[in-house]
Design a protein around this motif. Structure first.
Motif, PDB file in Angstrom:
ATOM      1  N   ARG A  23       1.883   5.244  12.206  1.00  0.00           N
ATOM      2  CA  ARG A  23       0.944   6.344  11.911  1.00  0.00           C
ATOM      3  C   ARG A  23       1.123   7.468  12.924  1.00  0.00           C
ATOM      4  O   ARG A  23       0.952   8.652  12.599  1.00  0.00           O
ATOM      5  N   SER A  58       0.837  -1.202   0.000  1.00  0.00           N
ATOM      6  CA  SER A  58       0.000   0.000   0.000  1.00  0.00           C
ATOM      7  C   SER A  58       0.873   1.254   0.000  1.00  0.00           C
ATOM      8  O   SER A  58       2.084   1.183   0.204  1.00  0.00           O
ATOM      9  N   ASN A  59       0.229   2.361  -0.262  1.00  0.00           N
ATOM     10  CA  ASN A  59       0.834   3.704  -0.374  1.00  0.00           C
ATOM     11  C   ASN A  59       1.559   3.904  -1.710  1.00  0.00           C
ATOM     12  O   ASN A  59       1.414   4.958  -2.325  1.00  0.00           O
TER      13      ASN A  59
HETATM   14  N1  HSE Z   1      -1.728   3.444   4.445  1.00  0.00           N
HETATM   15  C1  HSE Z   1      -1.451   2.739   5.661  1.00  0.00           C
HETATM   16  C2  HSE Z   1      -0.298   3.426   6.368  1.00  0.00           C
HETATM   17  C3  HSE Z   1      -1.077   1.324   5.342  1.00  0.00           C
HETATM   18  O1  HSE Z   1       0.681   3.761   5.701  1.00  0.00           O
HETATM   19  O2  HSE Z   1      -0.383   3.626   7.580  1.00  0.00           O
HETATM   20  C4  HSE Z   1      -0.765   0.501   6.546  1.00  0.00           C
HETATM   21  O3  HSE Z   1      -0.768  -0.840   6.204  1.00  0.00           O
END
Ligand code: HSE
Length: 309
Positions: A188, A15-16
């Motif tokens: 995060r 992801s990202n």
């Molecule tokens: N988009 C989320 C983050 C993915 O970067 O915190 C976490 O798996």
């Protein structure tokens, strides 16, 4: 129909993709999680077994599969229940969507057992409940590609708008997964809640560039766009050897490289299987030089997400 059973799998995801924090993700061929589900008429969710990871809770309120199935049962009707066994092929805290894969498999399996009651969007929403439990944030950039396959853009969360993007045929992904763990909630927590306008301009330029590059099959544009000004500068300090592994990927011919999800996995996108093999070799040697154990994966972008297994 109580007693109906199904076995499903859902893949790891990156992801990202550097510039698309919380809005972009792609599906890999492997590793993956497998979930066995049985429909019951008890109105409860029972987790019989979890294999491949000793420390996940079997309490349905504390397990991503459990909360997804409870949400599915609440939507389907109060007597709907499930018995489930989970086989973890993706280590939690890996950065390649471990909770997302389990949540996606649960939502996908429940939907099939219930006669395809849910839309794709509803399945993504159900799976997002798993992410809410796992990380405190109901992001969709892992669960959507884990469910649907391919490269997915989450254009909007409210309302949820999931967009499947074009996958250039020669695009490969390499992932180095070190034997360390980063909790998504911790990663995060490192991020600023505000982004300066100049940073935002650079980030959305890259995000748009990446999407344009995918559609134009312009591999150089894809590579130029794989830069993250928002999360990577804050998070890379958590990943031992990150700078070396990333720079080695680039020296070995990767289009671009960065943190997979919230880490510690590092991903690289490459043009073609031969290039991906060379990049994987180089990244593996770089990670080995840090004295950290790791797994390495190379995969085209998987066109299929969750599926019957
Ligand atoms: N988009 C989320 C983050 C993915 O970067 O915190 C976490 O798996």
């Amino acid at each position: 129909m109580a007693g109906k059973r199904i076995r499903v799998k859902a893949p790891a995801t990156v992801s990202n993709l550097s510039c698309g924090f919380d809005v972009l993700g792609l599906a890999l061929d492997e590793p993956f999680d497998v979930v066995d589900l049985e429909l019951t008429d008890t109105g409860t969710v029972v987790i019989d077994d979890i294999r491949g990871c000793g420390r996940l809770s079997r309490d349905p309120e504390q397990n991503v599969v459990g909360v997804v199935l409870k949400a599915a049962s609440a939507m389907a009707g109060s007597s709907t229940g499930f018995r489930v066994s989970i086989e973890k092929g993706i280590r939690p805290g890996s950065g390649i969507g471990s909770s997302g894969a389990s949540a996606a498999a649960a939502a996908f399996g429940a939907n099939l057992l219930l006669g395809e009651k849910f839309t794709s969007s509803e399945m993504v929403r159900l799976a997002m409940e798993g992410e809410r439990l796992a990380s405190g944030s109901a992001h969709a950039d892992n669960v959507a590609p884990a469910l649907l396959g391919g490269i997915i853009l989450v254009r909007s969360y409210e309302p949820l708008d999931i967009v499947r993007l074009h996958v250039p045929p020669e695009l490969y992904c390499v992932v180095i997964h070190p034997e360390t763990e980063i909790k998504t909630s911790v990663a995060r927590g490192l991020l600023e809640s505000q982004v300066p306008l100049t940073t935002a301009v650079r980030q959305w330029g890259n995000l748009a560039g990446l999407v344009a590059g995918l559609y134009r099959e312009d591999y150089d544009l894809i590579g130029r766009s794989l830069i993250d000004f928002v999360a990577e500068p804050k998070r890379s300090v958590l990943i031992e050897g990150f700078d070396l592994v990333r720079s080695t990927a680039m020296e070995c011919g990767a289009l671009g490289a960065g943190i997979s999800g919230s880490g510690p996995s590092v991903f690289a996108l490459c043009r073609g299987g031969d290039s991906a093999a060379a990049v994987m070799k180089g990244m593996s040697e770089a990670m080995k030089s840090q004295g950290i154990g790791f797994d390495a994966y190379v995969s085209p972008v998987s066109r299929r997400g969750a599926q019957v297994w």
